[in-house]
Design a protein around this motif. Sequence first.
Motif, PDB file in Angstrom:
ATOM      1  N   THR A 197     -47.662  14.260  -2.591  1.00  7.68           N
ATOM      2  CA  THR A 197     -47.990  15.120  -1.454  1.00  7.68           C
ATOM      3  C   THR A 197     -49.320  14.723  -0.810  1.00  7.68           C
ATOM      4  O   THR A 197     -49.482  14.851   0.399  1.00  7.68           O
ATOM      5  CB  THR A 197     -48.055  16.597  -1.917  1.00  7.68           C
ATOM      6  OG1 THR A 197     -46.815  16.904  -2.572  1.00  7.68           O
ATOM      7  CG2 THR A 197     -48.219  17.548  -0.741  1.00  7.68           C
ATOM      8  N   ASN A 227     -35.210   7.375   2.256  1.00 12.34           N
ATOM      9  CA  ASN A 227     -34.922   6.700   0.992  1.00 12.34           C
ATOM     10  C   ASN A 227     -33.704   7.279   0.282  1.00 12.34           C
ATOM     11  O   ASN A 227     -32.640   7.373   0.866  1.00 12.34           O
ATOM     12  CB  ASN A 227     -36.183   6.701   0.114  1.00 12.34           C
ATOM     13  CG  ASN A 227     -37.276   5.849   0.767  1.00 12.34           C
ATOM     14  OD1 ASN A 227     -36.987   4.778   1.295  1.00 12.34           O
ATOM     15  ND2 ASN A 227     -38.491   6.326   0.766  1.00 12.34           N
ATOM     16  N   CYS A 280     -42.558  16.156  -7.140  1.00 17.94           N
ATOM     17  CA  CYS A 280     -42.655  15.063  -6.170  1.00 17.94           C
ATOM     18  C   CYS A 280     -41.521  15.139  -5.145  1.00 17.94           C
ATOM     19  O   CYS A 280     -41.771  15.188  -3.941  1.00 17.94           O
ATOM     20  CB  CYS A 280     -42.640  13.732  -6.914  1.00 17.94           C
ATOM     21  SG  CYS A 280     -42.804  12.312  -5.848  1.00 17.94           S
ATOM     22  N   HIS A 281     -40.282  15.130  -5.614  1.00 20.50           N
ATOM     23  CA  HIS A 281     -39.100  15.163  -4.737  1.00 20.50           C
ATOM     24  C   HIS A 281     -38.219  16.352  -5.092  1.00 20.50           C
ATOM     25  O   HIS A 281     -38.103  16.702  -6.264  1.00 20.50           O
ATOM     26  CB  HIS A 281     -38.272  13.882  -4.909  1.00 20.50           C
ATOM     27  CG  HIS A 281     -38.982  12.658  -4.439  1.00 20.50           C
ATOM     28  ND1 HIS A 281     -39.050  11.510  -5.204  1.00 20.50           N
ATOM     29  CD2 HIS A 281     -39.647  12.390  -3.288  1.00 20.50           C
ATOM     30  CE1 HIS A 281     -39.729  10.590  -4.528  1.00 20.50           C
ATOM     31  NE2 HIS A 281     -40.102  11.089  -3.375  1.00 20.50           N
ATOM     32  N   LYS A 340     -51.501  13.285   7.461  1.00 20.62           N
ATOM     33  CA  LYS A 340     -51.122  14.690   7.585  1.00 20.62           C
ATOM     34  C   LYS A 340     -52.083  15.453   8.480  1.00 20.62           C
ATOM     35  O   LYS A 340     -51.675  16.336   9.236  1.00 20.62           O
ATOM     36  CB  LYS A 340     -51.004  15.330   6.193  1.00 20.62           C
ATOM     37  CG  LYS A 340     -49.801  14.768   5.431  1.00 20.62           C
ATOM     38  CD  LYS A 340     -49.504  15.430   4.105  1.00 20.62           C
ATOM     39  CE  LYS A 340     -48.275  14.745   3.489  1.00 20.62           C
ATOM     40  NZ  LYS A 340     -47.670  15.507   2.395  1.00 20.62           N
ATOM     41  N   GLY A 387     -42.724   8.838   5.756  1.00 19.93           N
ATOM     42  CA  GLY A 387     -42.718  10.116   6.460  1.00 19.93           C
ATOM     43  C   GLY A 387     -43.407   9.997   7.814  1.00 19.93           C
ATOM     44  O   GLY A 387     -42.869  10.399   8.838  1.00 19.93           O
ATOM     45  N   SER A 416     -47.040   6.219   5.183  1.00 20.16           N
ATOM     46  CA  SER A 416     -45.839   6.577   4.414  1.00 20.16           C
ATOM     47  C   SER A 416     -44.610   6.532   5.316  1.00 20.16           C
ATOM     48  O   SER A 416     -44.720   6.617   6.547  1.00 20.16           O
ATOM     49  CB  SER A 416     -45.993   7.972   3.819  1.00 20.16           C
ATOM     50  OG  SER A 416     -45.888   8.951   4.843  1.00 20.16           O
TER      51      SER A 416
HETATM   52  O1  C5P Z   1     -41.186   9.553  -1.580  1.00 20.06           O
HETATM   53  P1  C5P Z   1     -40.561   9.187  -0.281  1.00 20.06           P
HETATM   54  O2  C5P Z   1     -41.385   8.147   0.481  1.00 20.06           O
HETATM   55  O3  C5P Z   1     -39.129   8.768  -0.388  1.00 20.06           O
HETATM   56  O4  C5P Z   1     -40.577  10.513   0.583  1.00 20.06           O
HETATM   57  C1  C5P Z   1     -40.355  10.487   1.972  1.00 20.06           C
HETATM   58  C2  C5P Z   1     -41.583  10.968   2.706  1.00 20.06           C
HETATM   59  O5  C5P Z   1     -41.748  12.372   2.541  1.00 20.06           O
HETATM   60  C3  C5P Z   1     -42.878  10.378   2.186  1.00 20.06           C
HETATM   61  O6  C5P Z   1     -43.108   9.099   2.765  1.00 20.06           O
HETATM   62  C4  C5P Z   1     -43.913  11.407   2.601  1.00 20.06           C
HETATM   63  O7  C5P Z   1     -44.318  11.203   3.934  1.00 20.06           O
HETATM   64  C5  C5P Z   1     -43.133  12.711   2.501  1.00 20.06           C
HETATM   65  N1  C5P Z   1     -43.389  13.428   1.232  1.00 20.06           N
HETATM   66  C6  C5P Z   1     -44.388  14.381   1.187  1.00 20.06           C
HETATM   67  N2  C5P Z   1     -44.636  15.079   0.044  1.00 20.06           N
HETATM   68  C7  C5P Z   1     -43.899  14.855  -1.071  1.00 20.06           C
HETATM   69  C8  C5P Z   1     -42.880  13.879  -1.052  1.00 20.06           C
HETATM   70  C9  C5P Z   1     -42.639  13.197   0.116  1.00 20.06           C
HETATM   71  O8  C5P Z   1     -45.090  14.589   2.197  1.00 20.06           O
HETATM   72  N3  C5P Z   1     -44.136  15.582  -2.182  1.00 20.06           N
END
Ligand code: C5P
Length: 319
Positions: A278, A124, A266-267, A289, A237, A235
């Motif tokens: 998470t 993203n 979060c990010h 996970k 991820g 997700s």
């Molecule tokens: O939030 P976003 O989808 O853009 O983040 C990318 C991927 O990183 C998520 O789909 C998730 O699998 C992983 N992630 C995570 N823990 C976080 C943020 C993101 O495991 N705090």
Amino acid sequence: KSIVHGLWKGSLSMGMLSPRLQRAMKDYLNNNKHGVAYRGHRKAKQSRQQVLCELKKREKIRTLDGAEMPFSKLGWQKIVPALPLSQIHRPGLKTCAVVTSAGAMLHSGLGKEIDSHDAVLRFNTAPTVGYERDVGNKTTIRIINSQILANPMHRFNRSSLYKNVTLVAWDPAPYTLNLHKWYSNPDYNLFTPYMEYRMRFPSQPFYILHPKYIWQLWDVIQANNLENIQPNPPSSGFIGILLMMSLCEEVHVYEYIPSLRQTDLCHYHERYYDAACTLGAYHPLLYEKMLIQRMNIGSEDELKRKGKVTLPGFNKVHC
Ligand code: C5P
């Protein structure tokens, strides 16, 4: 903290989540927005080899090729890249990095290690500029959800984040895989921006994942659980990790299973705190996970210190 410990050991249940997250999960189960009707088997806990083989069976990456209705009628065969995604990074990538966007990437100092891989996958809007020490600066593939294409705030057409990389977009379709319904009513309209971008930058590899690929991955996650998981797509991820297991001989995943740096941030690039990022609310993150943890061939020490999981590529898995 007991949750992270549970993730390291691969033993967790929904009951360990905060009441707020548990309620959110139940709401998604009741809502069943995508019309999920799972008909496969369920097993409590399969071995690493069993999980790897289940996933390998469904391994073949599928992207929209324009051959199916309604896309065929709309001339998409000429719009999608001529070379399939599975072919463009040939001949084979040896080691690959999947860099999640988790807040725990901050202060990791993993940048050099990440950049030493043959290919790096990011998600993203996750930037590298300004965060090189912790996340590196190489990007080979970027997975983007449909909101990135649809929401003008992301400046998808102009931002340098999306240039000089292979792009892979996705959007949740109905579980029934009704492509007509999906085309007329996607979560966020990615189809028009995709067409426009393809015409403007025809030489950039840019794919849309086939919903069948996404829901097959979901099926494997559900098959490994006796409880009902959220009836929403995995997700980005999880999708990205599986994609790289098809393209690479070995996959190194950073901060998907949280390290000792675990945080509710979060990010790594935003000042927003929410444990759901998470542990999951919409996505069946917790279950994803645990499945990934079970396939880890790296050490527990690397998991705790680097938040790193090491996975074999599918061509190294013999079933
Ligand atoms: O939030 P976003 O989808 O853009 O983040 C990318 C991927 O990183 C998520 O789909 C998730 O699998 C992983 N992630 C995570 N823990 C976080 C943020 C993101 O495991 N705090």
